[in-house]
Scaffold this motif. Structure first.
Motif, PDB file in Angstrom:
ATOM      1  N   ALA A 410      68.234  25.915  28.608  1.00 55.54           N
ATOM      2  CA  ALA A 410      68.383  26.232  27.178  1.00 55.54           C
ATOM      3  C   ALA A 410      67.101  25.895  26.415  1.00 55.54           C
ATOM      4  CB  ALA A 410      69.572  25.465  26.603  1.00 55.54           C
ATOM      5  N   LYS A 411      66.450  24.800  26.800  1.00 52.64           N
ATOM      6  CA  LYS A 411      65.215  24.412  26.127  1.00 52.64           C
ATOM      7  C   LYS A 411      64.101  25.426  26.404  1.00 52.64           C
ATOM      8  CE  LYS A 411      61.996  20.542  25.564  1.00 52.64           C
ATOM      9  NZ  LYS A 411      61.682  19.145  25.961  1.00 52.64           N
ATOM     10  N   LEU A 412      64.003  25.902  27.650  1.00 54.67           N
ATOM     11  CA  LEU A 412      63.006  26.924  27.979  1.00 54.67           C
ATOM     12  C   LEU A 412      63.258  28.211  27.192  1.00 54.67           C
ATOM     13  CD1 LEU A 412      62.765  26.529  31.876  1.00 54.67           C
ATOM     14  CD2 LEU A 412      61.011  25.901  30.188  1.00 54.67           C
ATOM     15  N   ALA A 413      64.538  28.571  27.024  1.00 57.03           N
ATOM     16  CA  ALA A 413      64.876  29.779  26.268  1.00 57.03           C
ATOM     17  C   ALA A 413      64.481  29.637  24.805  1.00 57.03           C
ATOM     18  CB  ALA A 413      66.365  30.076  26.391  1.00 57.03           C
ATOM     19  N   THR A 414      64.670  28.436  24.264  1.00 58.24           N
ATOM     20  CA  THR A 414      64.279  28.202  22.869  1.00 58.24           C
ATOM     21  C   THR A 414      62.757  28.298  22.715  1.00 58.24           C
ATOM     22  OG1 THR A 414      66.175  26.753  22.529  1.00 58.24           O
ATOM     23  CG2 THR A 414      64.359  26.549  20.968  1.00 58.24           C
ATOM     24  N   LEU A 415      62.020  27.700  23.663  1.00 57.22           N
ATOM     25  CA  LEU A 415      60.558  27.773  23.611  1.00 57.22           C
ATOM     26  C   LEU A 415      60.075  29.219  23.743  1.00 57.22           C
ATOM     27  CD1 LEU A 415      59.669  24.684  25.856  1.00 57.22           C
ATOM     28  CD2 LEU A 415      59.330  24.901  23.365  1.00 57.22           C
ATOM     29  N   ARG A 416      60.771  30.009  24.580  1.00 59.54           N
ATOM     30  CA  ARG A 416      60.392  31.423  24.724  1.00 59.54           C
ATOM     31  C   ARG A 416      60.573  32.167  23.403  1.00 59.54           C
ATOM     32  NH1 ARG A 416      63.489  35.867  25.199  1.00 59.54           N
ATOM     33  NH2 ARG A 416      62.473  37.747  26.052  1.00 59.54           N
ATOM     34  N   MET A 417      61.696  31.926  22.718  1.00 56.46           N
ATOM     35  CA  MET A 417      61.931  32.600  21.448  1.00 56.46           C
ATOM     36  C   MET A 417      60.876  32.194  20.417  1.00 56.46           C
ATOM     37  SD  MET A 417      63.486  34.771  19.631  1.00 56.46           S
ATOM     38  CE  MET A 417      64.765  35.226  20.786  1.00 56.46           C
ATOM     39  N   GLU A 418      60.501  30.921  20.400  1.00 60.76           N
ATOM     40  CA  GLU A 418      59.466  30.470  19.472  1.00 60.76           C
ATOM     41  C   GLU A 418      58.132  31.143  19.786  1.00 60.76           C
ATOM     42  OE1 GLU A 418      59.524  26.270  19.912  1.00 60.76           O
ATOM     43  OE2 GLU A 418      61.353  25.991  18.707  1.00 60.76           O
ATOM     44  N   ALA A 419      57.825  31.300  21.077  1.00 59.12           N
ATOM     45  CA  ALA A 419      56.578  31.968  21.476  1.00 59.12           C
ATOM     46  C   ALA A 419      56.593  33.436  21.035  1.00 59.12           C
ATOM     47  CB  ALA A 419      56.393  31.860  22.991  1.00 59.12           C
ATOM     48  N   LYS A 420      57.724  34.091  21.169  1.00 61.46           N
ATOM     49  CA  LYS A 420      57.822  35.493  20.748  1.00 61.46           C
ATOM     50  C   LYS A 420      57.608  35.625  19.249  1.00 61.46           C
ATOM     51  CE  LYS A 420      60.456  38.618  22.288  1.00 61.46           C
ATOM     52  NZ  LYS A 420      61.607  39.466  22.633  1.00 61.46           N
ATOM     53  N   ARG A 421      58.211  34.714  18.487  1.00 59.10           N
ATOM     54  CA  ARG A 421      58.051  34.761  17.027  1.00 59.10           C
ATOM     55  C   ARG A 421      56.609  34.514  16.619  1.00 59.10           C
ATOM     56  NH1 ARG A 421      63.537  31.238  16.012  1.00 59.10           N
ATOM     57  NH2 ARG A 421      65.039  32.994  16.079  1.00 59.10           N
ATOM     58  N   SER A 422      55.904  33.732  17.453  1.00 63.99           N
ATOM     59  CA  SER A 422      54.479  33.473  17.181  1.00 63.99           C
ATOM     60  C   SER A 422      53.594  34.566  17.768  1.00 63.99           C
ATOM     61  CB  SER A 422      54.074  32.110  17.768  1.00 63.99           C
ATOM     62  OG  SER A 422      54.863  31.068  17.240  1.00 63.99           O
ATOM     63  N   ARG A 423      54.234  35.591  18.385  1.00 65.84           N
ATOM     64  CA  ARG A 423      53.540  36.720  19.006  1.00 65.84           C
ATOM     65  C   ARG A 423      52.663  36.284  20.176  1.00 65.84           C
ATOM     66  NH1 ARG A 423      54.545  41.106  16.272  1.00 65.84           N
ATOM     67  NH2 ARG A 423      52.872  42.323  17.281  1.00 65.84           N
ATOM     68  N   ASP A 424      53.036  35.152  20.776  1.00 62.38           N
ATOM     69  CA  ASP A 424      52.361  34.696  21.985  1.00 62.38           C
ATOM     70  C   ASP A 424      53.159  35.237  23.176  1.00 62.38           C
ATOM     71  OD1 ASP A 424      51.053  33.456  24.034  1.00 62.38           O
ATOM     72  OD2 ASP A 424      51.195  31.426  23.208  1.00 62.38           O
ATOM     73  N   PHE A 425      52.993  36.535  23.429  1.00 60.71           N
ATOM     74  CA  PHE A 425      53.833  37.212  24.411  1.00 60.71           C
ATOM     75  C   PHE A 425      53.542  36.764  25.847  1.00 60.71           C
ATOM     76  CE2 PHE A 425      53.651  40.256  20.801  1.00 60.71           C
ATOM     77  CZ  PHE A 425      54.976  40.123  20.414  1.00 60.71           C
ATOM     78  N   ALA A 426      52.305  36.342  26.111  1.00 60.30           N
ATOM     79  CA  ALA A 426      51.977  35.855  27.455  1.00 60.30           C
ATOM     80  C   ALA A 426      52.777  34.588  27.757  1.00 60.30           C
ATOM     81  CB  ALA A 426      50.488  35.595  27.568  1.00 60.30           C
ATOM     82  N   ALA A 427      52.831  33.688  26.777  1.00 58.24           N
ATOM     83  CA  ALA A 427      53.610  32.460  26.967  1.00 58.24           C
ATOM     84  C   ALA A 427      55.097  32.776  27.081  1.00 58.24           C
ATOM     85  CB  ALA A 427      53.360  31.496  25.804  1.00 58.24           C
TER      86      ALA A 427
END
Length: 454
Positions: A410-427
């Motif tokens: 769940a924590k990894l999924a949250t970090l992924r969503m935050e990365a997407k919102r920051s447009r850091d698509f590679a992360a």
């Protein structure tokens, strides 16, 4: 147009009801002396799906299916258990309907009991005797099959090589294939009065009287298992023909359920009760097993196949859950040109080709998820709407998926969503890969995302 295989003719014919939009069908029901086994489950599901599809196509289905509550097997079972035969029959009839409810089977419009039709059975037997096609013997009344010109047409086999199914096969009959219309009473058996002598009806007579009494002398379809084709259905047809009835226009028979290649049945002692099956697995899993095999083919049922069906159901449930918000969103329009439903209906129109229809459903689920992932919500909604309709036709209403997701995932999924919102698509992609490597999938939804086991 729906085409079905007609066992009488040996080919597929177009379904053209005698009195449209009404479609009248009679399906041989249970002999209630034991728990239903999974072969019975296949039978009711086959005709439940036919009925649902006919209703989907706009027909008004008048579905009748009997309950045989007087029979040799009931009497013998009751005798062994020191019970009254009718009490035994009522007990197992109640169990039957409870298991049908668990399978989400539509209840027939009429479910007559044989014991409620004794008077009409006696009248029919008297008519057959009076016309010279039946005769009174020392142990009952028999149909003289030599008087039926095309007897054996439905069996489609050399009847000279077929042994009679009657237990009292020779000394009481003119020829071995003659069958009992009325059985004279033995000591301590159920009995009713008749002009020929006290007794009870023969199995083959019950269904003729109940089907024609409810649906009329001519109706659209008569169905049951392949084991009923001969002698039961042939003997029904013989009586109807002797009476001058048109009777069933289409004869429809489904294949056996097998256990390691052997037909599953009570008499062979290799059956699993439906109750046991439905206690172990989601009842929809058995329905999915049934639709993945063509109704005229053998159906193998194993623990591995049941677990595979359960897993496949999970994918359908997850799809329905994921698509729920866009189905409810009026701002997302449907694409009226969607072709999935027409392919589904083409498969069903081809002699109820449920394996092909089911493959179309899973392809549509795959395409719908892909459309959602790329933001094509119109296509996703269209496919989700049509998949829901197709699943309703098959009786596979979706369930809700509840999953426990580990905190680290769940924590990894949250970090992924935050990365997407920051447009850091590679992360975001790297985090998605980590989640996938751990055995989970993360899917975007209108509300954000959801995580499920892969």
């Amino acid at each position: 147009m729906l085409r079905l295989y007609n066992s009488l003719l040996g080919n597929n014919i177009a379904v053209a009801p005698l009195s449209p939009p009404e479609f009248k069908m009679y399906v041989c029901g249970p002999t209630v002396y034991d728990f239903p086994h999974i072969g019975h489950g296949r039978s009711v599901l086959t005709f439940d799906i036919l009925r649902r599809y006919l209703e989907h196509k706009g027909f008004e289905v008048n579905h009748a299916s009997n309950v045989t509550d007087v029979d040799d097997k009931i009497i013998e079972r009751a005798r062994r258990g020191s019970q009254h035969p009718i009490a035994l029959a009522r007990k197992y009839e109640e169990i039957w309907w409870a298991e049908m409810d668990r399978l989400n089977v539509l209840k027939p419009k009429s479910a007559p009991r044989a014991t409620d039709w004794i008077e009409q059975i006696v009248d029919m037997v008297a008519t057959l005797v009076g016309s010279g096609v039946a005769y009174i013997s020392d142990d009952g009344v028999y149909m003289d099959v030599s008087q039926v010109e095309d007897y054996g047409l439905l069996a489609q086999q050399d009847l000279s090589k077929v042994q009679s199914s009657e237990r009292n096969a020779s000394e009481h009959k003119r020829q071995s294939l003659d069958f009992a219309l009325w059985k004279f009473a033995k000591a301590d058996e159920l009995t009713w009065s008749s002009p020929f002598g006290d007794g009870r009806p023969g199995w083959h007579s019950e269904c003729v009287v109940m089907s024609t009494g409810i649906l009329g002398h001519d109706f659209d379809l008569h169905g049951g298992g392949l084991d009923l084709r001969f002698p039961h259905h042939e003997n029904e047809r013989a009586q109807a023909e002797a009476l001058g009835y048109g009777f069933a226009q289409i004869w429809m028979h489904h294949g056996f359920v097998e256990s390691q290649g052997v037909k599953m049945s009570k008499s062979l002692g290799n059956f699993t009760t439906l109750t046991e099956m439905l206690d172990l697995y989601d009842p929809r899993a058995y329905r999915l097993l049934v639709v993945r095999a063509h109704y005229r083919s053998p159906l193998e049922v194993t623990r591995e196949l049941a677990e595979e069906a359960t897993s496949a159901l999970r994918r359908l449930d997850q799809f329905a859950q994921r698509m729920g918000p866009i189905l409810d969103d009026p701002t997302v329009e449907l694409d009226e040109s969607g072709s999935f439903l027409s392919r589904f209906e083409d498969a069903m129109d081809n002699d109820l080709d449920t394996p092909a229809a089911t493959r179309e459903i899973f392809e549509a689920v795959k395409s719908g998820n892909a459309a959602f992932d790329r933001g094509d919500f119109r296509t996703a909604k269209t496919l989700a709407s049509q998949v829901a309709m197709a699943m309703k036709v098959l009786g596979l209403q979706p369930g809700r998926v509840e999953e426990s997701i580990p905190n680290e995932i769940a924590k990894l999924a949250t970090l992924r969503m935050e990365a997407k919102r920051s447009r850091d698509f590679a992360a975001a992609d790297a985090l998605r890969d980590q989640i996938h490597a751990a055995g989970y999938l993360v899917e975007d939804t209108l509300e954000g995302y959801r995580v499920r086991k892969s």
